[in-house]
Design a protein around this motif. Structure first.
Motif, PDB file in Angstrom:
ATOM      1  N   ASP A 137       2.070  -9.155   8.304  1.00 20.72           N
ATOM      2  CA  ASP A 137       2.392 -10.349   7.529  1.00 20.72           C
ATOM      3  C   ASP A 137       1.654 -10.385   6.192  1.00 20.72           C
ATOM      4  O   ASP A 137       1.967 -11.201   5.329  1.00 20.72           O
ATOM      5  CB  ASP A 137       2.078 -11.608   8.332  1.00 20.72           C
ATOM      6  CG  ASP A 137       0.626 -11.689   8.779  1.00 20.72           C
ATOM      7  OD1 ASP A 137      -0.007 -10.629   8.974  1.00 20.72           O
ATOM      8  OD2 ASP A 137       0.122 -12.819   8.932  1.00 20.72           O
ATOM      9  N   GLU A 138       0.695  -9.464   6.008  1.00 20.51           N
ATOM     10  CA  GLU A 138      -0.101  -9.450   4.780  1.00 20.51           C
ATOM     11  C   GLU A 138       0.094  -8.208   3.933  1.00 20.51           C
ATOM     12  O   GLU A 138      -0.192  -8.223   2.739  1.00 20.51           O
ATOM     13  CB  GLU A 138      -1.595  -9.533   5.130  1.00 20.51           C
ATOM     14  CG  GLU A 138      -1.990 -10.751   5.927  1.00 20.51           C
ATOM     15  CD  GLU A 138      -3.404 -10.624   6.434  1.00 20.51           C
ATOM     16  OE1 GLU A 138      -4.325 -10.533   5.596  1.00 20.51           O
ATOM     17  OE2 GLU A 138      -3.585 -10.589   7.673  1.00 20.51           O
ATOM     18  N   VAL A 139       0.550  -7.105   4.554  1.00 20.72           N
ATOM     19  CA  VAL A 139       0.628  -5.836   3.841  1.00 20.72           C
ATOM     20  C   VAL A 139       1.838  -5.032   4.293  1.00 20.72           C
ATOM     21  O   VAL A 139       2.215  -5.068   5.464  1.00 20.72           O
ATOM     22  CB  VAL A 139      -0.671  -5.008   4.029  1.00 20.72           C
ATOM     23  CG1 VAL A 139      -0.865  -4.607   5.468  1.00 20.72           C
ATOM     24  CG2 VAL A 139      -0.697  -3.782   3.131  1.00 20.72           C
ATOM     25  N   THR A 140       2.454  -4.338   3.346  1.00 21.93           N
ATOM     26  CA  THR A 140       3.519  -3.384   3.625  1.00 21.93           C
ATOM     27  C   THR A 140       2.990  -2.009   3.245  1.00 21.93           C
ATOM     28  O   THR A 140       2.452  -1.833   2.155  1.00 21.93           O
ATOM     29  CB  THR A 140       4.776  -3.707   2.793  1.00 21.93           C
ATOM     30  OG1 THR A 140       5.238  -5.007   3.155  1.00 21.93           O
ATOM     31  CG2 THR A 140       5.866  -2.686   3.032  1.00 21.93           C
ATOM     32  N   VAL A 141       3.136  -1.062   4.154  1.00 26.00           N
ATOM     33  CA  VAL A 141       2.675   0.306   3.930  1.00 26.00           C
ATOM     34  C   VAL A 141       3.902   1.193   3.753  1.00 26.00           C
ATOM     35  O   VAL A 141       4.867   1.066   4.508  1.00 26.00           O
ATOM     36  CB  VAL A 141       1.830   0.808   5.128  1.00 26.00           C
ATOM     37  CG1 VAL A 141       1.346   2.231   4.879  1.00 26.00           C
ATOM     38  CG2 VAL A 141       0.658  -0.122   5.398  1.00 26.00           C
ATOM     39  N   LEU A 142       3.876   2.068   2.763  1.00 26.14           N
ATOM     40  CA  LEU A 142       4.961   3.036   2.598  1.00 26.14           C
ATOM     41  C   LEU A 142       4.411   4.390   2.203  1.00 26.14           C
ATOM     42  O   LEU A 142       3.314   4.501   1.666  1.00 26.14           O
ATOM     43  CB  LEU A 142       6.006   2.554   1.600  1.00 26.14           C
ATOM     44  CG  LEU A 142       5.687   2.660   0.122  1.00 26.14           C
ATOM     45  CD1 LEU A 142       6.954   3.000  -0.630  1.00 26.14           C
ATOM     46  CD2 LEU A 142       5.107   1.366  -0.394  1.00 26.14           C
ATOM     47  N   GLU A 168       5.033   3.727  12.941  1.00 24.76           N
ATOM     48  CA  GLU A 168       5.792   2.689  13.630  1.00 24.76           C
ATOM     49  C   GLU A 168       5.926   2.907  15.130  1.00 24.76           C
ATOM     50  O   GLU A 168       6.183   1.958  15.861  1.00 24.76           O
ATOM     51  CB  GLU A 168       7.193   2.572  13.027  1.00 24.76           C
ATOM     52  CG  GLU A 168       7.199   2.036  11.616  1.00 24.76           C
ATOM     53  CD  GLU A 168       8.592   2.002  11.016  1.00 24.76           C
ATOM     54  OE1 GLU A 168       9.580   2.300  11.720  1.00 24.76           O
ATOM     55  OE2 GLU A 168       8.694   1.670   9.828  1.00 24.76           O
ATOM     56  N   HIS A 169       5.846   4.143  15.599  1.00 27.38           N
ATOM     57  CA  HIS A 169       6.115   4.451  17.000  1.00 27.38           C
ATOM     58  C   HIS A 169       4.852   4.877  17.743  1.00 27.38           C
ATOM     59  O   HIS A 169       3.943   5.443  17.166  1.00 27.38           O
ATOM     60  CB  HIS A 169       7.154   5.570  17.109  1.00 27.38           C
ATOM     61  CG  HIS A 169       8.485   5.195  16.545  1.00 27.38           C
ATOM     62  ND1 HIS A 169       9.359   4.351  17.187  1.00 27.38           N
ATOM     63  CD2 HIS A 169       9.091   5.537  15.389  1.00 27.38           C
ATOM     64  CE1 HIS A 169      10.446   4.194  16.451  1.00 27.38           C
ATOM     65  NE2 HIS A 169      10.301   4.902  15.351  1.00 27.38           N
ATOM     66  N   LEU A 205       0.849  -1.190   0.000  1.00 24.84           N
ATOM     67  CA  LEU A 205       0.000   0.000   0.000  1.00 24.84           C
ATOM     68  C   LEU A 205       0.881   1.235   0.000  1.00 24.84           C
ATOM     69  O   LEU A 205       1.574   1.524   0.974  1.00 24.84           O
ATOM     70  CB  LEU A 205      -0.922   0.024   1.230  1.00 24.84           C
ATOM     71  CG  LEU A 205      -1.735   1.307   1.427  1.00 24.84           C
ATOM     72  CD1 LEU A 205      -2.622   1.616   0.226  1.00 24.84           C
ATOM     73  CD2 LEU A 205      -2.553   1.222   2.709  1.00 24.84           C
ATOM     74  N   HIS A 206       0.881   1.939  -1.126  1.00 26.80           N
ATOM     75  CA  HIS A 206       1.572   3.230  -1.207  1.00 26.80           C
ATOM     76  C   HIS A 206       0.584   4.256  -0.679  1.00 26.80           C
ATOM     77  O   HIS A 206      -0.420   4.551  -1.313  1.00 26.80           O
ATOM     78  CB  HIS A 206       1.976   3.537  -2.650  1.00 26.80           C
ATOM     79  CG  HIS A 206       2.891   4.702  -2.747  1.00 26.80           C
ATOM     80  ND1 HIS A 206       2.507   5.970  -2.381  1.00 26.80           N
ATOM     81  CD2 HIS A 206       4.170   4.784  -3.151  1.00 26.80           C
ATOM     82  CE1 HIS A 206       3.523   6.794  -2.559  1.00 26.80           C
ATOM     83  NE2 HIS A 206       4.552   6.088  -3.027  1.00 26.80           N
ATOM     84  N   GLY A 222      -2.748   0.925  12.615  1.00 24.27           N
ATOM     85  CA  GLY A 222      -3.401  -0.331  12.961  1.00 24.27           C
ATOM     86  C   GLY A 222      -3.208  -1.393  11.889  1.00 24.27           C
ATOM     87  O   GLY A 222      -2.984  -2.568  12.198  1.00 24.27           O
ATOM     88  N   LEU A 223      -3.309  -0.996  10.639  1.00 18.66           N
ATOM     89  CA  LEU A 223      -3.100  -1.929   9.535  1.00 18.66           C
ATOM     90  C   LEU A 223      -1.700  -2.508   9.601  1.00 18.66           C
ATOM     91  O   LEU A 223      -1.514  -3.735   9.498  1.00 18.66           O
ATOM     92  CB  LEU A 223      -3.325  -1.211   8.203  1.00 18.66           C
ATOM     93  CG  LEU A 223      -3.120  -2.044   6.948  1.00 18.66           C
ATOM     94  CD1 LEU A 223      -4.178  -3.132   6.850  1.00 18.66           C
ATOM     95  CD2 LEU A 223      -3.168  -1.132   5.717  1.00 18.66           C
ATOM     96  N   ARG A 224      -0.711  -1.657   9.793  1.00 16.14           N
ATOM     97  CA  ARG A 224       0.672  -2.111   9.884  1.00 16.14           C
ATOM     98  C   ARG A 224       0.864  -3.019  11.100  1.00 16.14           C
ATOM     99  O   ARG A 224       1.510  -4.057  11.021  1.00 16.14           O
ATOM    100  CB  ARG A 224       1.614  -0.914   9.969  1.00 16.14           C
ATOM    101  CG  ARG A 224       3.056  -1.313  10.018  1.00 16.14           C
ATOM    102  CD  ARG A 224       3.958  -0.096  10.208  1.00 16.14           C
ATOM    103  NE  ARG A 224       5.323  -0.526  10.306  1.00 16.14           N
ATOM    104  CZ  ARG A 224       5.877  -1.009  11.422  1.00 16.14           C
ATOM    105  NH1 ARG A 224       5.168  -1.121  12.516  1.00 16.14           N
ATOM    106  NH2 ARG A 224       7.138  -1.392  11.430  1.00 16.14           N
ATOM    107  N   ARG A 225       0.316  -2.640  12.221  1.00 16.10           N
ATOM    108  CA  ARG A 225       0.474  -3.403  13.460  1.00 16.10           C
ATOM    109  C   ARG A 225      -0.210  -4.777  13.376  1.00 16.10           C
ATOM    110  O   ARG A 225       0.371  -5.792  13.733  1.00 16.10           O
ATOM    111  CB  ARG A 225      -0.103  -2.602  14.627  1.00 16.10           C
ATOM    112  CG  ARG A 225      -0.015  -3.306  15.982  1.00 16.10           C
ATOM    113  CD  ARG A 225      -0.822  -2.612  17.059  1.00 16.10           C
ATOM    114  NE  ARG A 225      -2.246  -2.635  16.700  1.00 16.10           N
ATOM    115  CZ  ARG A 225      -3.010  -1.537  16.592  1.00 16.10           C
ATOM    116  NH1 ARG A 225      -2.522  -0.343  16.821  1.00 16.10           N
ATOM    117  NH2 ARG A 225      -4.281  -1.643  16.253  1.00 16.10           N
TER     118      ARG A 225
END
Length: 137
Positions: free
Chosen positions: A79-84, A39-40, A26-27, A72-75
């Motif tokens: 294992d299913e999605v990378t956010v940048l 992240e923090h 997910l860009h 929340g999505l990242r946390r």
């Protein structure tokens, strides 16, 4: 797939793509400007970019809610999605370094199981170009 990410600007959206292994990338565009925001805890933004983010936002509450949803999505689904983000050269460097260590070579250069990370290179060229000299990591 376009993903509505309101708050930064009118109609702001991210772009999600699925690789051949079923993982999502997910860009998030301008939904956040530095990896520390997702992240923090508490979120850590970039002091040089705070005025830009606050000046550009069309709805502060919606922007913060969007950022928190991305957190929340990242946390919960790492294992299913990378956010940048579009503006974080450190996040981009970390993701492309991971691509090289997964046997796919340089992102976007073919081969290996690295189809997911080829998307990182394409989606993140703007992030690398947005490198901010002397900025905190």
């Amino acid at each position: 797939m376009l993903v509505p990410l309101p708050g930064h600007s009118a109609g702001h959206a991210g772009v999600a793509v699925r690789d051949g292994d079923g993982r999502w990338l997910l860009h998030a565009g301008d939904a956040y400007t530095r990896h520390g925001e997702i992240e923090h805890t508490p979120p850590r933004s970039h002091p040089a970019l705070d005025p830009v983010q606050q000046g550009a936002q069309t709805d502060a509450a919606a922007r913060v809610l969007t950022r928190d949803r991305l957190r929340g999505l990242r946390r919960d689904h790492a294992d299913e999605v990378t956010v940048l983000s579009a503006h974080d050269p450190w996040e981009f460097a970390r993701l492309t370094a991971r691509a090289g260590s997964q046997g796919g070579g340089r992102p976007g250069r073919g081969g290996g199981r690295c189809r997911h990370w080829r998307g990182v290179r394409a989606a993140g060229d703007a992030a690398r170009a947005a490198s901010y000299a002397g900025a905190p990591r």
